[in-house]
Design an enzyme around this catalytic site. Sequence first.
Site, PDB file in Angstrom:
ATOM      1  N   HIS A   1      37.897  57.057  50.353  1.00  0.00           N
ATOM      2  CA  HIS A   1      38.095  55.631  50.653  1.00  0.00           C
ATOM      3  C   HIS A   1      37.775  54.797  49.425  1.00  0.00           C
ATOM      4  CE1 HIS A   1      33.770  56.190  50.879  1.00  0.00           C
ATOM      5  NE2 HIS A   1      33.673  54.899  50.599  1.00  0.00           N
TER       6      HIS A   1
ATOM      7  N   HIS B   1      36.686  51.751  43.115  1.00  0.00           N
ATOM      8  CA  HIS B   1      36.754  53.180  42.765  1.00  0.00           C
ATOM      9  C   HIS B   1      36.770  54.023  44.027  1.00  0.00           C
ATOM     10  CE1 HIS B   1      32.464  52.355  43.339  1.00  0.00           C
ATOM     11  NE2 HIS B   1      32.352  53.630  43.695  1.00  0.00           N
TER      12      HIS B   1
HETATM   13  P1  ATP Z   1      24.959  59.169  51.814  1.00  0.00           P
HETATM   14  O1  ATP Z   1      24.384  57.855  51.382  1.00  0.00           O
HETATM   15  O2  ATP Z   1      24.261  59.701  53.033  1.00  0.00           O
HETATM   16  O3  ATP Z   1      25.111  60.161  50.714  1.00  0.00           O
HETATM   17  P2  ATP Z   1      27.610  57.972  51.714  1.00  0.00           P
HETATM   18  O4  ATP Z   1      27.139  57.367  50.424  1.00  0.00           O
HETATM   19  O5  ATP Z   1      28.874  58.730  51.771  1.00  0.00           O
HETATM   20  O6  ATP Z   1      26.459  58.883  52.336  1.00  0.00           O
HETATM   21  P3  ATP Z   1      27.129  55.396  52.789  1.00  0.00           P
HETATM   22  O7  ATP Z   1      25.807  55.390  52.097  1.00  0.00           O
HETATM   23  O8  ATP Z   1      27.186  54.939  54.205  1.00  0.00           O
HETATM   24  O9  ATP Z   1      27.772  56.830  52.783  1.00  0.00           O
HETATM   25  O10 ATP Z   1      28.095  54.521  51.912  1.00  0.00           O
HETATM   26  C1  ATP Z   1      29.365  54.141  52.341  1.00  0.00           C
HETATM   27  C2  ATP Z   1      30.132  53.606  51.168  1.00  0.00           C
HETATM   28  O11 ATP Z   1      29.475  52.455  50.644  1.00  0.00           O
HETATM   29  C3  ATP Z   1      30.248  54.574  50.001  1.00  0.00           C
HETATM   30  O12 ATP Z   1      31.461  54.295  49.332  1.00  0.00           O
HETATM   31  C4  ATP Z   1      29.089  54.186  49.108  1.00  0.00           C
HETATM   32  O13 ATP Z   1      29.347  54.499  47.762  1.00  0.00           O
HETATM   33  C5  ATP Z   1      29.067  52.684  49.306  1.00  0.00           C
HETATM   34  N1  ATP Z   1      27.704  52.160  49.152  1.00  0.00           N
HETATM   35  C6  ATP Z   1      26.584  52.678  49.689  1.00  0.00           C
HETATM   36  N2  ATP Z   1      25.512  51.938  49.386  1.00  0.00           N
HETATM   37  C7  ATP Z   1      25.959  50.924  48.617  1.00  0.00           C
HETATM   38  C8  ATP Z   1      25.335  49.815  47.976  1.00  0.00           C
HETATM   39  N3  ATP Z   1      24.037  49.572  48.061  1.00  0.00           N
HETATM   40  N4  ATP Z   1      26.127  48.981  47.277  1.00  0.00           N
HETATM   41  C9  ATP Z   1      27.442  49.181  47.188  1.00  0.00           C
HETATM   42  N5  ATP Z   1      28.095  50.191  47.771  1.00  0.00           N
HETATM   43  C10 ATP Z   1      27.360  51.066  48.461  1.00  0.00           C
END
Ligand code: ATP
Length: 175
Positions: free
Chosen positions: A43, A125
Amino acid sequence: MRPDMRVFFALQPDPTLRQALSSIAQRLHAECGGRRMRDDSLHLTLAFIGDVSEAQAEHLIALCQGLDCPAGEWPLDRVGYFPRGGVAWLGSQATPQPLDTLHTRLWHALAGEGFTPPDQPFVPHVTLLRRARPPHSEAIPGPGLTWRYNRVTLVHSVPDGAGRRYDTLAHSPAV
Ligand code: ATP
Ligand code: MG
């Protein structure tokens, strides 16, 4: 009380693009190692919200269903790398103005609901690998791609085994 829900706004690839992203991820993985994203999780994050209550999630569902997302194109013409987390990603040399505007307008709507926009600039990205070594070059392994989008999705990020799965909560109206 039910636990909070982690949510974010995203663009999701159609099945053809998802397949193409997957095969680029496979090639990049051969070069850089690390852990691939699940194909069904690929995504573009437009707006990360974080944990919200169920009531807030209902507001965000309504907001998403009322969003205007003009159809647009995003050329995927470079590989990038975030050293923190060893994230290897696919993106563009220059962010198209309409995609930047979509991001700005989404955050404007969210700010109206009390959510705080990020300080960081928008670097659109698609994460392909985590804990990977840096790619040798920005060149895409294989043919470049164009992402054609026409709607925004509100996603629920749900703990699932060792990782997460992304469930759809709402779409903006398709145009
Ligand atoms: P995990 O954190 O358990 O490894 P994940 O990163 O796949 O799982 P999420 O943390 O729910 O899932 O993140 C969802 C999306 O939002 C991902 O594209 C992640 O890169 C982005 N994301 C997560 N935290 C932030 C943040 N603090 N700022 C910007 N984007 C974020
Ligand atoms: Mg995360």
